[in-house]
Design a protein around this motif. Structure first.
Motif, PDB file in Angstrom:
ATOM      1  N   GLU A 186       0.857  -1.163   0.050  1.00 24.69           N
ATOM      2  CA  GLU A 186       0.072  -0.061  -0.004  1.00 24.69           C
ATOM      3  C   GLU A 186       1.092   1.281   0.086  1.00 24.69           C
ATOM      4  O   GLU A 186       0.577   2.258  -0.198  1.00 24.69           O
ATOM      5  CB  GLU A 186      -1.095   0.059   1.227  1.00 24.69           C
ATOM      6  N   SER A 187       2.122   1.237   0.487  1.00 20.91           N
ATOM      7  CA  SER A 187       2.925   2.317   0.724  1.00 20.91           C
ATOM      8  C   SER A 187       3.846   2.554  -0.677  1.00 20.91           C
ATOM      9  O   SER A 187       4.660   3.534  -0.686  1.00 20.91           O
ATOM     10  CB  SER A 187       3.782   2.126   1.774  1.00 20.91           C
ATOM     11  N   ALA A 188       3.823   1.393  -1.348  1.00 26.76           N
ATOM     12  CA  ALA A 188       4.920   1.273  -2.510  1.00 26.76           C
ATOM     13  C   ALA A 188       5.085   2.634  -3.391  1.00 26.76           C
ATOM     14  O   ALA A 188       6.102   3.177  -3.782  1.00 26.76           O
ATOM     15  CB  ALA A 188       4.844  -0.044  -3.394  1.00 26.76           C
ATOM     16  N   ASN A 189       3.763   3.038  -3.973  1.00 22.68           N
ATOM     17  CA  ASN A 189       3.622   3.927  -4.794  1.00 22.68           C
ATOM     18  C   ASN A 189       4.254   5.361  -4.307  1.00 22.68           C
ATOM     19  O   ASN A 189       5.082   5.986  -4.853  1.00 22.68           O
ATOM     20  CB  ASN A 189       2.267   4.139  -5.305  1.00 22.68           C
ATOM     21  N   TRP A 225       2.168   0.849  -9.409  1.00 19.67           N
ATOM     22  CA  TRP A 225       2.190   1.159 -10.744  1.00 19.67           C
ATOM     23  C   TRP A 225       3.424   0.898 -11.392  1.00 19.67           C
ATOM     24  O   TRP A 225       3.557  -0.031 -12.544  1.00 19.67           O
ATOM     25  CB  TRP A 225       1.812   2.602 -10.868  1.00 19.67           C
ATOM     26  N   ASP A 226       4.497   0.880 -10.953  1.00 19.33           N
ATOM     27  CA  ASP A 226       5.640   0.617 -11.444  1.00 19.33           C
ATOM     28  C   ASP A 226       5.817  -1.101 -11.645  1.00 19.33           C
ATOM     29  O   ASP A 226       6.462  -1.349 -12.641  1.00 19.33           O
ATOM     30  CB  ASP A 226       7.005   0.939 -10.557  1.00 19.33           C
ATOM     31  N   THR A 262       6.134  -2.427 -15.359  1.00 22.76           N
ATOM     32  CA  THR A 262       7.418  -3.335 -15.841  1.00 22.76           C
ATOM     33  C   THR A 262       6.766  -4.805 -16.303  1.00 22.76           C
ATOM     34  O   THR A 262       7.243  -5.330 -17.420  1.00 22.76           O
ATOM     35  CB  THR A 262       8.384  -3.593 -14.461  1.00 22.76           C
ATOM     36  N   ARG A 263       5.950  -5.503 -15.689  1.00 22.26           N
ATOM     37  CA  ARG A 263       5.400  -6.691 -16.015  1.00 22.26           C
ATOM     38  C   ARG A 263       4.875  -6.617 -17.369  1.00 22.26           C
ATOM     39  O   ARG A 263       4.905  -7.555 -18.144  1.00 22.26           O
ATOM     40  CB  ARG A 263       4.311  -7.034 -15.196  1.00 22.26           C
ATOM     41  N   ALA A 294       7.102  11.635 -13.203  1.00 19.49           N
ATOM     42  CA  ALA A 294       7.722  10.700 -12.056  1.00 19.49           C
ATOM     43  C   ALA A 294       8.112   9.310 -12.751  1.00 19.49           C
ATOM     44  O   ALA A 294       8.759   8.563 -11.911  1.00 19.49           O
ATOM     45  CB  ALA A 294       7.105  10.622 -10.773  1.00 19.49           C
ATOM     46  N   GLN A 295       7.587   9.148 -13.940  1.00 14.20           N
ATOM     47  CA  GLN A 295       7.778   7.519 -14.348  1.00 14.20           C
ATOM     48  C   GLN A 295       8.718   7.362 -15.243  1.00 14.20           C
ATOM     49  O   GLN A 295       9.203   6.183 -15.509  1.00 14.20           O
ATOM     50  CB  GLN A 295       6.284   7.256 -15.220  1.00 14.20           C
ATOM     51  N   THR A 296       9.509   8.563 -15.603  1.00 15.90           N
ATOM     52  CA  THR A 296      10.456   8.360 -16.366  1.00 15.90           C
ATOM     53  C   THR A 296      11.750   8.068 -15.607  1.00 15.90           C
ATOM     54  O   THR A 296      12.080   8.313 -14.393  1.00 15.90           O
ATOM     55  CB  THR A 296      10.861   9.579 -17.391  1.00 15.90           C
TER      56      THR A 296
END
Length: 309
Positions: free
Chosen positions: A51-54, A101-102, A106-107, A307-309
């Motif tokens: 839950e905290s990963a993002n 999301w990351d 990736t998957r 932030a995704q790049t």
């Protein structure tokens, strides 16, 4: 829970530790000073709640940690730690509902690449479906459904649309728009060979009964594709991959592609057109359902594009 590992130059050590200490879903922070060689710096690891990963990754990316070093996440199947469980309890939400999301990006990126392996699996699935059609074998057609790798690019396309990631969308579309024609062309060539030696004829297609659902396209086909696509995307975001087998068996993408090639070669253009329409309906339905699941389900804080790049 997830195992987070960050490799950064020494000047980012305190900033990274500050991020980890601020997040309620983080436990067991470890620092290995000078352990990294490339880049020259430190290795920092921690156990974090899904839950905290993002939020954690977002802040680490704001420090440019992904460019100056590396950020990796590994799923932990078993964690025996009261401290880690308390951190998970403090994190907002439920682990099963947490969309990282990351991890998802990736998957889906890996599973949507047009590779030799992808083409081989898709071609073998189409050939197996073609055999199932000409032998009127439900078991063989179901085997082709399970073997087909097309859900990866379809899921990637859904993620790309939701997150507005053009590169991922192009990768998925190339896999689909190149993969299916190649697999269908090879199936068509082998069908020609079978017809030439007398194994196949137009009557072969017209005597199908057990697997005629492949070309019976209609509103129900789209509904089934929507339900299967939603289930498939839920299995990806919740890391419950066992549900994907049911998804594969529910939709007739590969069987429709294989049947379209066989029917076209043998001269039954009506069945070929209906099979092609079934293929299109299933592909669109799965993507639409995937997008709806990602847009409508609770998923915490989305990752801004910058932030995704």
């Amino acid at each position: 829970m997830l195992d987070l590992r960050v490799i950064v130059p020494g000047d980012l050590r305190d900033a990274v530790l500050g991020v980890l200490r601020r997040q309620v879903g983080v436990a067991h922070i470890l620092v290995h000073r000078g352990a990294a060689i490339d880049p020259d710096g430190d290795e920092i690891s921690a156990v974090i709640a899904r839950e905290s990963a993002n939020d954690v990754i977002k802040e680490l990316k704001a420090l440019d940690a992904q460019h100056r070093g590396a950020i990796t996440l590994t799923v932990l199947d078993t964690v025996l730690s009261s401290t880690a469980h308390e951190a998970e309890d403090r994190a907002e939400g439920d682990p099963a509902d947490a969309l990282v999301w990351d991890e998802l990006i990736t998957r889906t990126r890996e599973e949507s690449t047009l590779s030799v392996t992808f083409l081989m699996f898709l071609t073998l699935a189409c050939l197996l479906a073609a055999i199932g059609v000409v032998t009127d074998s439900m078991v063989t057609v179901v085997g082709a459904m399970v073997l087909g790798p097309e859900f990866g690019p379809l899921a990637a396309l859904s993620v790309a649309i939701t997150q507005r990631r053009g590169e991922l969308a192009r990768r998925a579309l190339v896999a689909l728009l190149v993969g299916f024609p190649i697999a269908m062309a090879i199936t068509a060539l082998l069908t020609l060979a079978g017809e030439a030696v007398g194994w196949l004829s137009l009557d072969t297609v017209r005597k199908v009964h057990e697997v005629d659902f492949i070309f019976q396209v209609g509103p129900v086909s789209f509904v089934v594709a929507l339900l299967a696509g939603a289930a498939g995307m839920l299995s990806l975001v919740s890391a419950k991959s066992s549900a994907l087998v049911g998804v594969f068996i529910s939709v007739t993408t590969v069987p429709a592609a294989g049947f379209a090639a066989v029917a076209a070669v043998l001269g039954d253009w009506d069945v070929a057109a209906k099979s092609a329409a079934q293929l299109g309906v299933n592909l669109v339905g799965i993507v639409v359902a995937g997008v709806l699941v990602l847009v409508l389900r609770p998923r915490g804080n989305p990752i801004p594009r910058a932030a995704q790049t």
